[in-house]
Motif scaffolding. Structure first.
Motif, PDB file in Angstrom:
ATOM      1  N   ASN A 175     -74.072  65.142 -34.594  1.00  0.00           N
ATOM      2  CA  ASN A 175     -72.953  64.796 -35.484  1.00  0.00           C
ATOM      3  C   ASN A 175     -71.912  65.907 -35.519  1.00  0.00           C
ATOM      4  O   ASN A 175     -70.698  65.649 -35.542  1.00  0.00           O
ATOM      5  CB  ASN A 175     -73.460  64.518 -36.899  1.00  0.00           C
ATOM      6  CG  ASN A 175     -74.207  63.207 -36.995  1.00  0.00           C
ATOM      7  OD1 ASN A 175     -74.013  62.333 -36.155  1.00  0.00           O
ATOM      8  ND2 ASN A 175     -75.050  63.073 -38.004  1.00  0.00           N
ATOM      9  N   PHE A 176     -72.399  67.152 -35.527  1.00  0.00           N
ATOM     10  CA  PHE A 176     -71.494  68.293 -35.557  1.00  0.00           C
ATOM     11  C   PHE A 176     -70.657  68.330 -34.284  1.00  0.00           C
ATOM     12  O   PHE A 176     -69.438  68.565 -34.312  1.00  0.00           O
ATOM     13  CB  PHE A 176     -72.310  69.572 -35.722  1.00  0.00           C
ATOM     14  CG  PHE A 176     -71.484  70.829 -35.779  1.00  0.00           C
ATOM     15  CD1 PHE A 176     -70.586  71.043 -36.821  1.00  0.00           C
ATOM     16  CD2 PHE A 176     -71.593  71.799 -34.794  1.00  0.00           C
ATOM     17  CE1 PHE A 176     -69.818  72.200 -36.867  1.00  0.00           C
ATOM     18  CE2 PHE A 176     -70.837  72.957 -34.844  1.00  0.00           C
ATOM     19  CZ  PHE A 176     -69.944  73.149 -35.879  1.00  0.00           C
ATOM     20  N   ARG A 177     -71.285  68.078 -33.117  1.00  0.00           N
ATOM     21  CA  ARG A 177     -70.580  68.079 -31.841  1.00  0.00           C
ATOM     22  C   ARG A 177     -69.529  66.972 -31.822  1.00  0.00           C
ATOM     23  O   ARG A 177     -68.393  67.182 -31.388  1.00  0.00           O
ATOM     24  CB  ARG A 177     -71.590  67.871 -30.718  1.00  0.00           C
ATOM     25  CG  ARG A 177     -70.990  68.036 -29.315  1.00  0.00           C
ATOM     26  CD  ARG A 177     -72.029  67.717 -28.257  1.00  0.00           C
ATOM     27  NE  ARG A 177     -73.253  68.432 -28.514  1.00  0.00           N
ATOM     28  CZ  ARG A 177     -74.461  67.869 -28.531  1.00  0.00           C
ATOM     29  NH1 ARG A 177     -74.574  66.578 -28.296  1.00  0.00           N
ATOM     30  NH2 ARG A 177     -75.549  68.589 -28.767  1.00  0.00           N
ATOM     31  N   LYS A 178     -69.891  65.800 -32.341  1.00  0.00           N
ATOM     32  CA  LYS A 178     -68.950  64.680 -32.363  1.00  0.00           C
ATOM     33  C   LYS A 178     -67.753  64.994 -33.258  1.00  0.00           C
ATOM     34  O   LYS A 178     -66.598  64.682 -32.937  1.00  0.00           O
ATOM     35  CB  LYS A 178     -69.656  63.426 -32.863  1.00  0.00           C
ATOM     36  CG  LYS A 178     -68.785  62.185 -32.855  1.00  0.00           C
ATOM     37  CD  LYS A 178     -69.583  60.982 -33.318  1.00  0.00           C
ATOM     38  CE  LYS A 178     -68.719  59.716 -33.271  1.00  0.00           C
ATOM     39  NZ  LYS A 178     -67.504  59.809 -34.079  1.00  0.00           N
ATOM     40  N   THR A 179     -68.017  65.659 -34.382  1.00  0.00           N
ATOM     41  CA  THR A 179     -66.937  66.025 -35.297  1.00  0.00           C
ATOM     42  C   THR A 179     -65.994  67.029 -34.655  1.00  0.00           C
ATOM     43  O   THR A 179     -64.761  66.955 -34.813  1.00  0.00           O
ATOM     44  CB  THR A 179     -67.527  66.600 -36.607  1.00  0.00           C
ATOM     45  OG1 THR A 179     -68.417  65.648 -37.187  1.00  0.00           O
ATOM     46  CG2 THR A 179     -66.431  66.932 -37.598  1.00  0.00           C
ATOM     47  N   LEU A 180     -66.549  67.984 -33.896  1.00  0.00           N
ATOM     48  CA  LEU A 180     -65.708  68.969 -33.198  1.00  0.00           C
ATOM     49  C   LEU A 180     -64.786  68.272 -32.200  1.00  0.00           C
ATOM     50  O   LEU A 180     -63.590  68.600 -32.093  1.00  0.00           O
ATOM     51  CB  LEU A 180     -66.589  69.993 -32.489  1.00  0.00           C
ATOM     52  CG  LEU A 180     -67.364  70.976 -33.376  1.00  0.00           C
ATOM     53  CD1 LEU A 180     -68.307  71.828 -32.538  1.00  0.00           C
ATOM     54  CD2 LEU A 180     -66.406  71.874 -34.147  1.00  0.00           C
ATOM     55  N   LEU A 181     -65.323  67.323 -31.460  1.00  0.00           N
ATOM     56  CA  LEU A 181     -64.504  66.595 -30.492  1.00  0.00           C
ATOM     57  C   LEU A 181     -63.413  65.788 -31.186  1.00  0.00           C
ATOM     58  O   LEU A 181     -62.266  65.721 -30.713  1.00  0.00           O
ATOM     59  CB  LEU A 181     -65.395  65.681 -29.648  1.00  0.00           C
ATOM     60  CG  LEU A 181     -66.358  66.399 -28.678  1.00  0.00           C
ATOM     61  CD1 LEU A 181     -67.332  65.397 -28.064  1.00  0.00           C
ATOM     62  CD2 LEU A 181     -65.579  67.131 -27.582  1.00  0.00           C
ATOM     63  N   ALA A 185     -65.687  71.752 -39.577  1.00  0.00           N
ATOM     64  CA  ALA A 185     -65.315  71.069 -38.339  1.00  0.00           C
ATOM     65  C   ALA A 185     -64.319  69.946 -38.606  1.00  0.00           C
ATOM     66  O   ALA A 185     -63.379  69.725 -37.820  1.00  0.00           O
ATOM     67  CB  ALA A 185     -66.571  70.526 -37.659  1.00  0.00           C
ATOM     68  N   GLN A 186     -64.525  69.220 -39.696  1.00  0.00           N
ATOM     69  CA  GLN A 186     -63.593  68.146 -40.066  1.00  0.00           C
ATOM     70  C   GLN A 186     -62.228  68.710 -40.450  1.00  0.00           C
ATOM     71  O   GLN A 186     -61.177  68.164 -40.102  1.00  0.00           O
ATOM     72  CB  GLN A 186     -64.167  67.330 -41.223  1.00  0.00           C
ATOM     73  CG  GLN A 186     -65.391  66.508 -40.874  1.00  0.00           C
ATOM     74  CD  GLN A 186     -66.012  65.881 -42.108  1.00  0.00           C
ATOM     75  OE1 GLN A 186     -65.634  66.200 -43.228  1.00  0.00           O
ATOM     76  NE2 GLN A 186     -66.975  64.981 -41.887  1.00  0.00           N
ATOM     77  N   CYS A 187     -62.251  69.795 -41.206  1.00  0.00           N
ATOM     78  CA  CYS A 187     -61.018  70.363 -41.767  1.00  0.00           C
ATOM     79  C   CYS A 187     -60.081  70.892 -40.663  1.00  0.00           C
ATOM     80  O   CYS A 187     -58.851  70.793 -40.763  1.00  0.00           O
ATOM     81  CB  CYS A 187     -61.380  71.493 -42.721  1.00  0.00           C
ATOM     82  SG  CYS A 187     -59.983  72.215 -43.567  1.00  0.00           S
ATOM     83  N   ILE A 188     -60.665  71.405 -39.612  1.00  0.00           N
ATOM     84  CA  ILE A 188     -59.859  71.992 -38.534  1.00  0.00           C
ATOM     85  C   ILE A 188     -58.908  70.960 -37.935  1.00  0.00           C
ATOM     86  O   ILE A 188     -57.778  71.254 -37.539  1.00  0.00           O
ATOM     87  CB  ILE A 188     -60.787  72.568 -37.441  1.00  0.00           C
ATOM     88  CG1 ILE A 188     -61.442  73.859 -37.952  1.00  0.00           C
ATOM     89  CG2 ILE A 188     -60.034  72.853 -36.149  1.00  0.00           C
ATOM     90  CD1 ILE A 188     -60.482  74.977 -38.191  1.00  0.00           C
TER      91      ILE A 188
END
Length: 823
Positions: free
Chosen positions: A778-784, A738-741
Motif C-alpha cells: 500500500n505504501f509503494r502504491k501511494t508513493l507512485l 506519502a499521500q501528502c507529498i
C-alpha cells in the motif's frame, strides 16, 4: 319406661362398669345405638338421668376407645336433650377436668378435639336469652379455663376449633367480658402460626375479643399485634384484617379513641392487589362512614353543604364519602405512625406504608395541610428509595398531595426544601407535587425557573438527578409555551417572560452538557431545546442569544480544576453542544483561556477534545461570509491553539500539543475548503511534523493536505520535514506523508522560483523512488500515486524525466516509473 327397659338399662350400667375392656366397650356401643334411636327430648332425658354418671366416669377410662365412645354418647344425648341448663353443670366440669388443667390429662389429640367440639355444642345449645338469662354463667370459668389451655394445644385443628368456640361464647353469654382479656395472649401467639388457616382463625377471634375487652391498653396491644398481618402473603389474611378493622370501627367501645390505629387495617385493603378484597372492604368501609355520619350528623351536615369536589382527581378513583373522609380527617395522627414505618428497613413495610399514606391523603384532601410539613422530608427521601416500587409509590403520594391540597399552601415550603436540600429525592418529590397540581402554573414559572438555575440544583453529574430535573424542565417548557396570551400582561412582565426563557434554556444546556457519556439524556436535552425554540426560533438562534451569558456565568474557572471537575465537564459539554458562533466566541475564548492558564493538563486535554469535535461543524455554526469567518478563525487559533503548539518538555505538554494539532486538523476539515491559516503556522508545523508523539506527527502531516499553497521559504522546510516522515516508525504516519507529498500545495506557484523549486523537486523524487524498495504494498502504491500527481506540473515532470533517464536498466521499478513519465 317398662320393667324390661329398666332391666336392660341396669344391665348396661353394670356392664359399663365391668373390669373387662371388651365388655365395657360393647356395652357403650349398645348404649350409643340406643341413644341414637331416641328422638324425643323426654326419651333423651330419661337416658341421661339413668346413664350420665356412668358415661361421665368413662370420660376417664384408661382405654381411648371407651373414652371416645363415652364422648360420642354424651354428644348424641345433647343433640336431643331439652333446653335445660341443668345439663351444663354436669357436663362442662367434666370436660374442664379433661382438657382444662395445667397439665395435659387427655393424651389423645383426636379425643381432645371431640371434647372441645362437645363444649362448642353446649355453647350453641344454651345461649343466653331474655327468658332464661345467662345460662352459661355458672360454667363460665370452666369454659374459659378450657379455652386458655386448648388455644395453646399443639394440635392445629383444636386451636382453630377454639377460635370458633370463642366467637360463639362471646355471643352466647353476656359474662364473656369478665375474663376475655386473658384470652388475648394465646390468640396473639397464634397470629404467627405458619398455617394461614390458623392465623385467619386467630385474627377473626381477636376481632370479636377486642370488642368485649374494657381495658383500652389491651385493645391497643391487640391492634398492634394484628397490624403486621396487613403484609401477609396470603390475600385471605389481608382481607380478614380489613373485616376485623371494619368490625372494630362499627362495634368497638370508645372506638373514636382508636381510630388512628384501626383505619390502617381498612385503608390498606382498599389498595390491595386483589380486586375482590378491595370490593368487599369498600362496602364495609362505606358502612362505617355512614355510621360515623349519623353519629355526628349535626356537624357533618353543615360541612356537606359546602363540600365541593376537587377540580382535579385521580383518574378511575371514586371520591370517598363524607363520613369516610371525616373518619380519616379526625385521625390524622396516624401519619406519625406511618412516618416511622416509611423508614423501616424492610422493603414490604415501606411499600405498604406508602400505599396507606396514599389512602390517608385521598381521604384527607385539604385537611392534610396540617401534616404536610411534617411528612415532606420523609416523603422526599422515599422518592429516591433504591427499591423502584417504593420510590414510585412515594411519587404517587406526592402527586396526590399536589392534586388535592391548595397549591398556595405547599408551594412555598416545597421550594424552600428544594433550595435547602437539592438532592434527587427532594427534586422528585417537588416535581411530583407540581405535576399533580391543577392551577394556573404560569404565575410561578419565573420563580421556579430562577430557583432551579441555582448551581447547587442544576450543577449535578448524577444521571438519575439530571434526568429527573430535565423531565421537570420539559414540563415547565410546555407550560411556558402554552401559557395564556394574557399571562405576560397579568402574571409575567415582558422582561420576566424573556428571563424565564433564558433560565429554562440555561438549565437545559447545563444539564445536557453535564450529562457526559449519557447519550439518551443528551438527546432528550436536545429535543427539549427544539421544543423551547418553538416555531419562531431555531436552536442555533437560542444558542446565539443566551450561550454567551451561560458561559460567562461559569464560576471557578481560574482554579486548578481536573477533568472530573463540574466546571470542566460543563464547559466541555457546552462547547460540543453549541459549537462556535460569533455572538459568544469571545466568551468562549475567555473561558478556555482561563482553563489553559490554571487547570490541570488532563482538564486542558479534555477542553481541546471538545474544541476538536466542534471545529468539525465550523462552517455550519458560523454563518458568515468566508472572509469574516476566516478572520474569527484566525483570532481563535492565534489566541487559543497556537500558544499550545510551542514545544515544551514533558509528557503533559506533549499530550497537549497532540490535542492542539488534532484541533487544527478538525478545523481544516470543518471549514469546507483549503485552510488559509496554515501557511502562517509553517514554523510550528515543521516542529509538529517532527514531534516525538506519533499522534502529533500524524495530524500535523494530515493538516498539510488541507492547507492552501505555501510561499517558497515556508514550503521547503515543510517538504523536507514531510519527506523525513517516509521513514517514520509509524506505518500510519508514513502513509500520510506519502499521500501528502502528492498534494497540489507542494507545487511551486511562483515562476521566478522555478530553479529553486527544481532542486526541491529533485530531492522529493529521489526520496520517493528510494522508498519504493519498502516491503509495504500500500505504501509503494501511494508513493507512485503521489509521483503521478506531482508530474501533472510541467516543471516537476521535467525533473522527473531527467531522474528516470539516469536510473540503471536493472532498477526493479524502472518500467512503472517510465510509464509515469510518459503520461
Amino acid at each position: 319406661m317398662t320393667e324390661s327397659d329398666l332391666f336392660e338399662y341396669n344391665q348396661l350400667c353394670n356392664n359399663i362398669q365391668h373390669t373387662d375392656r371388651s365388655v365395657r366397650q360393647n356395652s357403650l356401643k349398645k348404649l350409643l345405638e340406643l341413644c341414637s334411636s331416641k328422638n324425643t327430648e323426654q326419651e333423651a332425658a330419661i337416658l341421661f338421668d339413668h346413664f350420665h354418671l356412668h358415661i361421665i366416669k368413662c370420660y376417664a377410662d384408661k382405654f381411648e376407645s371407651c373414652r371416645c365412645l363415652a364422648v360420642e354418647i354424651m354428644s348424641s344425648l345433647l343433640d336431643t336433650l331439652p333446653d335445660n341448663e341443668f345439663y351444663i353443670d354436669i357436663v362442662v366440669p367434666v370436660i374442664a377436668r379433661r382438657v382444662g388443667q395445667k397439665e395435659i390429662i387427655e393424651e389423645s389429640e383426636e379425643l381432645r378435639l371431640q371434647l372441645v367440639q362437645q363444649l362448642q355444642q353446649i355453647i350453641d345449645k344454651f345461649p343466653a336469652n331474655e327468658l332464661k338469662g345467662d345460662r352459661l354463667k355458672t360454667s363460665y370459668n370452666d369454659i374459659i379455663d378450657v379455652l386458655l389451655k386448648t388455644l395453646r394445644d399443639p394440635y392445629v385443628n383444636i386451636q382453630r376449633e377454639c377460635c370458633s368456640m370463642l366467637k360463639s361464647l362471646a355471643n352466647a353469654t353476656p359474662s364473656f367480658h369478665c375474663r376475655a382479656e386473658s384470652l388475648a395472649d394465646p390468640l396473639i401467639v397464634l397470629l404467627k402460626h405458619r398455617q394461614w388457616l390458623s392465623r385467619a382463625a386467630a385474627l377473626s377471634a381477636l376481632g370479636v375479643l377486642a370488642v368485649n375487652i374494657p381495658n383500652g391498653e389491651a385493645v391497643v396491644k391487640i391492634i398492634v399485634s394484628v397490624s403486621p398481618l396487613l403484609m401477609d402473603s396470603m390475600p385471605q389474611i389481608r382481607k380478614e384484617c380489613g373485616l376485623v378493622g371494619c368490625h372494630w370501627l362499627l362495634k368497638l367501645r370508645d372506638r373514636y379513641s382508636f381510630f388512628e390505629r384501626i383505619i390502617p387495617l381498612v385503608l390498606c385493603c382498599l389498595n390491595d392487589d386483589h380486586q375482590y378484597i378491595r370490593d368487599d372492604i369498600q362496602g364495609l368501609w362505606e358502612q362505617c362512614g355512614r355510621q360515623y355520619f349519623n353519629e355526628n350528623e349535626n356537624e357533618l351536615s353543615k360541612i356537606e353543604l359546602v363540600d365541593y369536589h376537587p377540580v382535579k382527581y385521580p383518574p378511575g378513583v371514586q371520591r370517598p364519602t363524607l363520613g369516610c373522609r371525616a373518619v380519616v380527617q379526625r385521625s390524622l395522627r396516624v401519619t406519625s405512625i406511618i412516618l416511622k414505618e416509611i423508614i423501616d428497613w424492610k422493603e414490604e413495610v415501606r411499600l405498604h406504608s406508602l400505599k396507606l399514606l396514599w389512602q390517608v391523603v385521598l381521604h384527607s384532601e385539604k385537611a392534610f395541610t396540617s401534616k404536610f410539613i411534617e411528612i415532606l422530608p420523609t416523603l422526599s427521601m422515599s422518592c429516591m428509595d433504591e427499591v423502584l416500587p417504593v420510590a414510585n409509590e412515594a411519587i404517587k403520594v406526592a402527586e396526590l398531595i399536589g392534586m388535592l391540597m391548595d397549591y398556595d399552601s405547599w408551594i412555598g415550603f416545597a421550594l424552600e426544601g428544594l433550595q435547602k436540600t437539592p438532592n434527587l429525592g427532594v427534586l422528585k418529590c417537588f416535581a411530583a407535587l407540581y405535576t399533580g397540581a391543577e392551577i394556573d402554573k404560569a404565575k410561578d414559572l419565573h420563580r421556579i425557573a430562577t430557583i432551579l438555575l441555582d448551581t447547587n440544583i442544576c450543577h449535578s453529574v448524577n444521571s438519575k438527578y439530571q434526568e429527573t430535573l430535565l423531565r421537570f424542565v420539559d414540563l415547565l417548557v410546555g407550560l411556558f409555551l402554552n401559557r395564556p396570551i394574557e399571562a405576560d400582561a397579568q402574571n409575567l412582565s415582558l422582561s420576566d417572560a424573556k428571563g424565564t426563557e433564558e433560565c429554562l434554556y440555561t438549565i437545559i444546556v447545563k444539564i445536557t452538557a453535564l450529562a457526559e457519556g449519557n447519550e439518551s439524556l443528551q438527546e432528550l436535552g436536545k429535543e427539549i431545546l427544539v421544543k423551547l425554540a418553538g416555531d419562531t426560533l431555531t436552536v442555533p438562534r437560542l444558542h446565539s442569544k443566551y450561550m454567551g451569558r451561560v458561559i460567562d456565568s461559569i464560576e471557578d474557572l481560574d482554579s486548578e480544576n481536573s477533568e472530573l471537575s463540574d466546571v470542566i465537564i460543563l464547559l466541555h459539554g457546552l462547547i460540543i453542544l453549541g459549537g462556535f458562533q460569533k455572538e459568544y466566541l469571545e466568551s468562549m475564548k475567555k473561558a478556555i483561556g482561563l482553563i489553559l492558564d490554571h487547570a490541570t493538563p488532563s482538564a486542558k486535554i479534555k477542553i481541546f477534545a471538545a474544541i476538536s469535535k466542534s471545529m468539525l461543524n465550523w462552517s455550519t455554526t458560523v454563518d458568515l461570509p468566508q472572509s469574516e469567518s476566516f478572520e474569527l478563525l484566525r483570532k481563535f487559533v492565534t489566541d487559543i491553539i497556537e500558544p499550545t503548539l510551542i514545544w515544551k518538555a514533558g509528557r503533559n505538554s506533549e499530550s497537549l500539543r497532540a490535542m492542539a494539532t488534532t484541533a487544527l486538523y478538525s478545523m481544516s476539515e470543518g471549514i469546507g475548503t483549503k485552510c488559509p491559516i496554515f501557511p502562517e503556522l509553517a514554523t510550528s508545523f515543521v516542529s509538529l511534523i517532527e514531534d516525538h508523539n506519533v499522534v502529533t506527527r500524524a495530524y500535523a502531516v494530515r493538516c498539510m493536505k488541507n492547507s492552501t499553497a505555501f510561499p517558497m521559504e515556508q514550503l521547503k522546510p515543510i517538504v523536507y520535514a514531510i519527506l523525513s516522515r517516509l521513514d517514520d516508525p509509524s506505518a500510519e504516519v508514513r502513509l500520510y506523508a506519502a499521500q501528502c507529498i502528492g498534494e497540489l500545495k507542494l507545487k511551486v506557484d511562483a515562476a521566478t522560483d522555478t530553479d529553486s523549486w527544481k532542486i526541491v523537486a529533485k530531492h522529493v523524487f529521489d526520496s520517493l523512488i528510494l522508498h519504493l524498495d519498502g516491503p509495504e504494498i500500500n505504501f509503494r502504491k501511494t508513493l507512485l500515486d503521489s509521483m503521478d500527481k506531482l508530474t501533472e506540473n510541467e516543471t516537476n515532470a521535467a525533473v522527473f524525466r531527467s531522474i528516470i533517464a539516469q536510473l540503471p536498466a536493472s532498477h526493479p521499478y524502472l518500467k512503472e516509473l517510465r510509464d509515469l513519465s510518459e503520461k
